[in-house]
Scaffold this motif. Structure first.
Motif: not given
Length: 463
Positions: A107, A130-133, A124, A127
């Motif tokens: 993360r 934003q919830s995706e590692p 995060n 990205n």
């Protein structure tokens, strides 16, 4: 997602396929040469396309069939898979096996220079999702296990183990022909022969497929070795989700999180130095790793003075409290399963030939400092599967040159900039020459301060 896959490895009309290959003429619509992670994923991605539910795929693997047992202790060879690669593993049903065992999300990633105080942090929020590692750290053997289990369950894939290829013969293709007349002929050292309309070379950086196609390549050995080990951490935290990479004058050192108390080490250094490190006692090696992550020996005070001035200017444009606090480095207490592997670079000028394509290391080999090697290979797989599906849906013949060119163009546009950026980073950071250290330090500071630039970098790295 590029691929819209369904599970189409059906037994209908395929139950006789395996026995036909054993006892009758050895023919297949597709042959994948090489059963490593990229080759196995490619066979599955092709087999899962609805248009291929009744087509036959043969996977040639040079090593004997083996059962992969996941032991309690971690393996020393891992991959950092980006979100696109993870989605592909889910699409071909290999993810449940990995999920059942173990994997670790990254993360946050801290990258910094040993010759200055310049650093950059990715997390995060960089990205688009934003919830995706940022990535997932998974052992190579576990990825291979998930793929192998699906190969065993897929009725339109035949895996031939201990398949040593002696020769490939390709059909002639004239410049004005969209598809080569004839098929690709494959001769095994056992004397068996196969014919296929479409050959996929996934046989590694020493690819025999590429050699037999006589494709020009550019490449070199770095005379560097990647030293790998499983590290034990003195960590009181419940989570270990930060990856660390420091650029030393001798090469980058990376610590990748495996679990609450373990991380994986990838330390690149000149091969002569690597031999010495591998022969150290465990405690001596642990001390060397801790020192490499923390030493100020190579700091350049001139560079730090200039960088400090730039930092003050950048802070005046940032909101109060916007600057991220650097994550605390873990203390290494143990190092098991040390090993080394040689590092090199290669790139094939062409990814295609008559009724043939290259994927993965057969087409491109990169330095591991950015963790992009397998991701590039899985990107090839996703692109190829999508274009094969398009080709067959359009009613074109397998091996149609226009579709092969589309695959080659799409992947080279992604791979070439990535590969040469990685090579340039390696060369840029293996020097202590003050003007170069100053330029790279200021560049790192600016990149860290400019959010949109970081998002572009993360978007490209995520596939």
């Amino acid at each position: 997602m590029i691929l819209q896959m369904r599970h189409c490895c059906r037994a209908a009309n395929n139950g006789q396929f395996k026995s036909q290959l054993r006892y009758m003429s050895q023919t297949a619509d597709f042959v994948v040469s090489g059963g490593g992670m990229v080759g196995a994923a490619c066979a599955l991605a092709i087999a899962h396309l609805p248009v291929n539910s009744n087509r036959k795929i043969v996977l040639l693997e040079g090593s004997p069939k083996r059962t992969i047992d996941i032991k309690p202790e971690y393996s020393n060879r891992v991959v950092a898979l980006n979100p696109s690669s993870i989605q592909m593993l889910k699409d071909i049903n290999a993810w449940p096996t990995i999920e059942k065992h173990r994997y670790n999300p990254v993360r946050r990633m801290r990258v910094w220079d040993a010759c200055s105080e310049a650093a950059i942090t990715f997390q995060n929020s960089d990205n688009l999702d934003q919830s995706e590692p940022l990535s997932y750290i998974i052992e190579n053997d576990l990825v291979q296990k998930g793929l192998n289990e699906q190969l065993d369950n897929c009725d339109n894939i035949k895996v031939i183990n201990s398949a040593k290829v002696k020769d490939y013969k390709f059909p002639d293709q004239k410049d004005n022909e969209s598809v080569a007349e004839g098929v690709v002929n494959i001769e095994l050292e056992s004397g068996e022969r196969l014919e296929t309309e479409f050959l996929i070379g996934a046989d590694g950086f020493k690819s025999l497929v590429r050699q037999k196609l006589e494709l020009d390549t550019v490449g070199w050995e770095y005379n560097y070795t990647g030293v790998v080990s499983t590290l034990q951490l003195e960590n009181d935290q419940q989570e270990n989700n930060t990856a660390y990479q420091r650029f030393l004058p001798t090469g980058p050192i990376a610590v990748l999180p495996l679990g609450p108390k373990h991380s994986s080490l990838v330390w690149s250094m000149p091969s002569s130095l690597a031999k010495q490190k591998i022969q150290l006692s465990e405690q001596e090696f642990v001390d060397e790793v801790n020192a490499a992550l923390r030493t100020d020996l190579h700091q350049n005070e001139i560079v730090n003075s200039v960088a400090k001035g730039l930092g003050l200017i950048l802070e005046s444009f940032q909101a109060a409290g916007a600057k991220d606090k650097a994550p605390t480095l873990p203390q290494i207490t143990g190092a098991k399963n040390r090993a080394g592997f040689p590092l090199g670079f290669s790139h094939s000028h062409r990814y295609i030939g008559p009724r043939t394509v290259l994927v993965g290391d057969a087409a491109h080999r990169v330095h591991p400092l950015a963790g992009q090697g397998v991701n590039l290979g899985f990107g090839d797989v996703m692109s190829l599967a999508s274009i094969v599906e398009k080709c067959l849906q359009d009613g074109a013949s397998l091996g149609d040159r226009s579709y092969l060119l589309e695959y080659e163009t799409e992947r080279q546009r992604h791979n070439v900039p990535t590969m040469f950026s990685i090579d340039s980073l390696h060369r840029l950071y293996t020097t202590t020459f003050t003007p170069v250290v100053l330029a790279r330090s200021l560049g790192l500071q600016l990149t860290d301060a400019i959010g949109p630039v970081k998002k572009v970098l993360m978007s490209h790295a995520s596939g």
